[in-house]
Design a protein around this motif. Structure first.
Motif, PDB file in Angstrom:
ATOM      1  N   ALA A   1       0.832  -1.309   0.019  1.00  0.00           N
ATOM      2  CA  ALA A   1       0.114  -0.021  -0.061  1.00  0.00           C
ATOM      3  C   ALA A   1       0.869   1.152  -0.164  1.00  0.00           C
ATOM      4  O   ALA A   1       0.503   2.178  -0.418  1.00  0.00           O
ATOM      5  N   ARG A   2       2.052   1.233   0.656  1.00  0.00           N
ATOM      6  CA  ARG A   2       2.865   2.395   0.655  1.00  0.00           C
ATOM      7  C   ARG A   2       3.539   2.486  -0.864  1.00  0.00           C
ATOM      8  O   ARG A   2       3.767   3.668  -1.051  1.00  0.00           O
ATOM      9  N   ALA A   3       3.909   1.632  -1.585  1.00  0.00           N
ATOM     10  CA  ALA A   3       4.276   1.990  -2.704  1.00  0.00           C
ATOM     11  C   ALA A   3       3.299   2.386  -3.698  1.00  0.00           C
ATOM     12  O   ALA A   3       3.461   3.312  -4.617  1.00  0.00           O
ATOM     13  N   ARG A   4       1.849   2.092  -3.707  1.00  0.00           N
ATOM     14  CA  ARG A   4       0.829   2.577  -4.331  1.00  0.00           C
ATOM     15  C   ARG A   4       0.844   3.909  -4.066  1.00  0.00           C
ATOM     16  O   ARG A   4       0.712   5.017  -4.887  1.00  0.00           O
ATOM     17  N   ALA A   5       0.722   4.263  -2.715  1.00  0.00           N
ATOM     18  CA  ALA A   5       0.592   5.726  -2.427  1.00  0.00           C
ATOM     19  C   ALA A   5       1.720   6.770  -2.923  1.00  0.00           C
ATOM     20  O   ALA A   5       1.449   7.700  -3.407  1.00  0.00           O
ATOM     21  N   ALA A   6       3.069   5.942  -2.708  1.00  0.00           N
ATOM     22  CA  ALA A   6       3.943   7.065  -3.271  1.00  0.00           C
ATOM     23  C   ALA A   6       3.836   7.238  -4.846  1.00  0.00           C
ATOM     24  O   ALA A   6       4.308   8.388  -5.374  1.00  0.00           O
TER      25      ALA A   6
END
Length: 202
Positions: free
Chosen positions: A190-195
């Protein structure tokens, strides 16, 4: 529809992460903010009372302040399992750590950055070394800041520590346990998608 009022590379970036963890549809309203280097400006389209981010709009509801948004989203989407439910004994520490982030940890590091001594007997927070002793003890004892499972509180803590892990502000409080904790949290998909959404509209 949820709408995150967001400025790239700011405190609101971690709320893109939290919304990606939830997995429900949301919109992003990109706004300008005043930056520490003197750039940027207040944005008349931003409903935050001080022109800051993040701010969450959910229909007629408007929520601002990081801990409030984290709690609001964790409670609104219980299936995402980002916080203990009302009545769960684990909720006490979860709420405490959300409040501690905004009420103690951020002021502690702001005081250190500005080289202002914390008046230990009167301030509601402590110096950063004392705060990080507490944080490091928690991380050494549990895999996540509020216990055994990842919660919305980890988005606040790990998101912040990931930004400042190599800063002189961390000093000797940058422990192996803290580094492992941050890695464990920020490696989530999820953090990679947010970035990928943080830079602003194409």
């Amino acid at each position: 529809m949820l709408t995150l009022v967001h400025a790239p590379r700011s405190r609101s970036t971690r709320f893109l992460w939290l919304l990606e963890e939830i997995g429900e549809p949301y919109d992003i309203q990109y706004v300008s903010i005043r930056r520490s280097d003197g750039s940027g400006a207040l944005d008349s389209a931003n409903p935050h009372p001080h022109g800051k981010v993040p701010l969450l709009k959910d229909g007629a509801a408007v929520v601002f302040e990081q801990s409030a948004i984290a709690l609001y989203l964790a409670d609104k989407f219980p299936d995402a399992r980002l916080g203990p439910a009302i009545g769960d004994p684990a909720r006490g520490v979860f709420l405490s750590l959300l409040a501690y982030y905004s009420g103690v940890l951020e002021p502690a590091f702001t005081s250190k950055f500005m080289k202002v001594a914390v008046p230990r007997g009167t301030a509601g927070w402590v110096d950063s070394e004392e705060a990080m002793t507490f944080i490091n003890a928690r991380i050494a004892a549990e895999p996540y800041i509020a216990g055994e499972t990842f919660t919305a509180a980890d988005v606040l803590y790990a998101g912040t520590f990931a930004m400042f892990m190599n800063s002189p502000l961390m000093g000797e409080k940058k422990t192996k346990a803290l580094e492992d904790y941050v890695t464990r949290c920020v490696s989530r998909p999820a953090r990679a998608r947010a970035a990928a959404k943080d830079q602003g509209p194409l």
